[in-house]
Design a protein around this motif. Structure first.
Motif, PDB file in Angstrom:
ATOM      1  N   UNK A 150     -51.506  34.076  47.799  1.00 46.16           N
ATOM      2  CA  UNK A 150     -51.560  33.526  49.163  1.00 46.16           C
ATOM      3  C   UNK A 150     -50.352  32.659  49.514  1.00 46.16           C
ATOM      4  N   UNK A 151     -49.847  31.907  48.554  1.00 46.41           N
ATOM      5  CA  UNK A 151     -48.697  31.038  48.834  1.00 46.41           C
ATOM      6  C   UNK A 151     -47.494  31.867  49.271  1.00 46.41           C
ATOM      7  N   UNK A 152     -47.261  32.986  48.594  1.00 50.08           N
ATOM      8  CA  UNK A 152     -46.129  33.833  48.977  1.00 50.08           C
ATOM      9  C   UNK A 152     -46.363  34.455  50.348  1.00 50.08           C
ATOM     10  N   UNK A 153     -47.598  34.825  50.653  1.00 51.72           N
ATOM     11  CA  UNK A 153     -47.907  35.371  51.969  1.00 51.72           C
ATOM     12  C   UNK A 153     -47.706  34.308  53.058  1.00 51.72           C
ATOM     13  N   UNK A 154     -48.089  33.065  52.767  1.00 48.79           N
ATOM     14  CA  UNK A 154     -47.905  31.982  53.739  1.00 48.79           C
ATOM     15  C   UNK A 154     -46.427  31.781  54.067  1.00 48.79           C
ATOM     16  N   UNK A 155     -45.558  31.888  53.072  1.00 53.71           N
ATOM     17  CA  UNK A 155     -44.116  31.724  53.305  1.00 53.71           C
ATOM     18  C   UNK A 155     -43.550  32.946  54.018  1.00 53.71           C
ATOM     19  N   UNK A 156     -43.900  34.134  53.530  1.00 60.47           N
ATOM     20  CA  UNK A 156     -43.296  35.352  54.064  1.00 60.47           C
ATOM     21  C   UNK A 156     -43.814  35.733  55.439  1.00 60.47           C
ATOM     22  N   UNK A 157     -45.097  35.516  55.696  1.00 59.90           N
ATOM     23  CA  UNK A 157     -45.697  35.984  56.942  1.00 59.90           C
ATOM     24  C   UNK A 157     -46.283  34.869  57.794  1.00 59.90           C
ATOM     25  N   UNK A 158     -46.571  33.717  57.178  1.00 65.08           N
ATOM     26  CA  UNK A 158     -47.244  32.648  57.912  1.00 65.08           C
ATOM     27  C   UNK A 158     -46.329  31.564  58.450  1.00 65.08           C
ATOM     28  N   UNK A 159     -45.052  31.648  58.130  1.00 69.45           N
ATOM     29  CA  UNK A 159     -44.099  30.681  58.658  1.00 69.45           C
ATOM     30  C   UNK A 159     -44.223  29.282  58.070  1.00 69.45           C
ATOM     31  N   UNK A 160     -44.877  29.147  56.930  1.00 73.67           N
ATOM     32  CA  UNK A 160     -45.012  27.824  56.311  1.00 73.67           C
ATOM     33  C   UNK A 160     -43.836  27.538  55.393  1.00 73.67           C
ATOM     34  N   UNK A 161     -43.592  26.257  55.172  1.00 74.90           N
ATOM     35  CA  UNK A 161     -42.581  25.870  54.198  1.00 74.90           C
ATOM     36  C   UNK A 161     -43.137  26.144  52.803  1.00 74.90           C
ATOM     37  N   UNK A 162     -42.284  26.229  51.790  1.00 76.95           N
ATOM     38  CA  UNK A 162     -42.784  26.445  50.432  1.00 76.95           C
ATOM     39  C   UNK A 162     -43.797  25.383  49.982  1.00 76.95           C
ATOM     40  N   UNK A 163     -43.534  24.124  50.276  1.00 78.49           N
ATOM     41  CA  UNK A 163     -44.470  23.061  49.877  1.00 78.49           C
ATOM     42  C   UNK A 163     -45.804  23.206  50.602  1.00 78.49           C
ATOM     43  N   UNK A 164     -45.773  23.492  51.910  1.00 77.88           N
ATOM     44  CA  UNK A 164     -47.007  23.703  52.670  1.00 77.88           C
ATOM     45  C   UNK A 164     -47.779  24.907  52.146  1.00 77.88           C
ATOM     46  N   UNK A 165     -47.065  25.972  51.839  1.00 78.77           N
ATOM     47  CA  UNK A 165     -47.697  27.201  51.353  1.00 78.77           C
ATOM     48  C   UNK A 165     -48.392  26.971  50.024  1.00 78.77           C
ATOM     49  N   UNK A 166     -47.717  26.270  49.113  1.00 75.02           N
ATOM     50  CA  UNK A 166     -48.315  26.002  47.810  1.00 75.02           C
ATOM     51  C   UNK A 166     -49.540  25.112  47.964  1.00 75.02           C
ATOM     52  N   UNK A 167     -49.426  24.087  48.783  1.00 80.15           N
ATOM     53  CA  UNK A 167     -50.566  23.189  49.000  1.00 80.15           C
ATOM     54  C   UNK A 167     -51.748  23.946  49.597  1.00 80.15           C
ATOM     55  N   UNK A 168     -51.497  24.776  50.575  1.00 78.76           N
ATOM     56  CA  UNK A 168     -52.569  25.545  51.202  1.00 78.76           C
ATOM     57  C   UNK A 168     -53.202  26.517  50.215  1.00 78.76           C
ATOM     58  N   UNK A 169     -52.386  27.161  49.397  1.00 73.78           N
ATOM     59  CA  UNK A 169     -52.921  28.119  48.414  1.00 73.78           C
ATOM     60  C   UNK A 169     -53.739  27.413  47.347  1.00 73.78           C
ATOM     61  N   UNK A 170     -53.303  26.236  46.938  1.00 69.57           N
ATOM     62  CA  UNK A 170     -54.041  25.501  45.918  1.00 69.57           C
ATOM     63  C   UNK A 170     -55.362  24.983  46.463  1.00 69.57           C
ATOM     64  N   UNK A 171     -55.394  24.580  47.710  1.00 73.84           N
ATOM     65  CA  UNK A 171     -56.645  24.126  48.339  1.00 73.84           C
ATOM     66  C   UNK A 171     -57.600  25.311  48.460  1.00 73.84           C
ATOM     67  N   UNK A 172     -57.095  26.467  48.902  1.00 71.98           N
ATOM     68  CA  UNK A 172     -57.930  27.660  49.021  1.00 71.98           C
ATOM     69  C   UNK A 172     -58.499  28.051  47.668  1.00 71.98           C
ATOM     70  N   UNK A 173     -57.681  28.022  46.624  1.00 68.53           N
ATOM     71  CA  UNK A 173     -58.143  28.409  45.297  1.00 68.53           C
ATOM     72  C   UNK A 173     -59.185  27.434  44.779  1.00 68.53           C
ATOM     73  N   UNK A 174     -59.009  26.141  45.058  1.00 64.67           N
ATOM     74  CA  UNK A 174     -59.969  25.145  44.598  1.00 64.67           C
ATOM     75  C   UNK A 174     -61.298  25.305  45.332  1.00 64.67           C
ATOM     76  N   UNK A 175     -61.261  25.856  46.533  1.00 65.96           N
ATOM     77  CA  UNK A 175     -62.482  25.994  47.322  1.00 65.96           C
ATOM     78  C   UNK A 175     -63.265  27.254  47.063  1.00 65.96           C
ATOM     79  N   UNK A 176     -62.712  28.184  46.250  1.00 73.01           N
ATOM     80  CA  UNK A 176     -63.428  29.419  45.963  1.00 73.01           C
ATOM     81  C   UNK A 176     -64.504  29.180  44.935  1.00 73.01           C
ATOM     82  N   UNK A 177     -65.625  29.874  45.089  1.00 74.03           N
ATOM     83  CA  UNK A 177     -66.713  29.699  44.102  1.00 74.03           C
ATOM     84  C   UNK A 177     -66.930  30.991  43.349  1.00 74.03           C
TER      85      UNK A 177
END
Length: 167
Positions: free
Chosen positions: A140-167
């Motif tokens: 997801x972090x790579x998708x956020x950078x490549x397609x979502x227009x996020x900065x690398x730091x934002x993308x990593x943070x968003x991907x880590x939050x998403x991963x922590x929220x999965x059950x």
């Protein structure tokens, strides 16, 4: 097909590519082998991954490559390289790279085997599972950078939050 590829006693260690091929067959994953390489495909959480096992008998090293189907254009290469650096700081085993020829993203992990050059089923499973889990974790972090227009730091943070929220 060699007899060793037809059936394995999984309690026994085997030549690395033979053990990986046996694991792939047992799981119903397609794969092909050559003298020093196995190439197969595994369905991850986000996409199919091409997984390669490359055996270097002279060094007793098995290299696992896992390639999500992500190509990084020249216009996004700088941001993707920055993200790779941030992602690699989060990893214990293996690392991500971007191949300069074609901009292909890949996960890479090299494992030195013992003097006998054999691989156990547990080792094979762990190497494959780690590769797929790491690709799933950061896809997801790579998708956020490549397609979502996020900065690398934002993308990593968003991907880590998403991963922590999965059950």
């Amino acid at each position: 097909m060699r007899a060793a590829e037809e059936r394995y006693d999984t309690d026994q260690d085997a030549a690395p590519l033979d053990m990986l091929a046996a694991l792939f067959r047992a799981r119903g994953w397609p794969c092909e082998t050559t003298a020093n390489e196995l190439c197969g495909e595994i369905q991850g959480s986000w996409t199919n991954y091409q997984l390669r096992g490359i055996w270097r008998p002279e060094d007793l090293v098995l290299q696992i490559l896992c390639l999500p189907d992500i190509r990084i254009g020249k216009d996004k290469r700088t941001q993707a390289q920055e993200l790779v650096s941030l992602v690699n700081e989060q990893m214990w085993l293996g690392h991500f790279d971007i191949w300069s020829n074609g901009g292909v993203l890949l996960y890479r992990n090299g494992t030195m085997l013992g003097d006998d050059g054999m691989l156990s089923l547990d080792q094979a499973q762990a190497l494959v599972e780690i590769a797929v889990e790491e690709c799933d974790r950061f896809y997801p972090a790579f998708q956020f950078v490549l397609w979502g227009g996020r900065t690398p730091a934002e993308a990593l943070e968003a991907a880590m939050v998403d991963a922590a929220g999965e059950a």
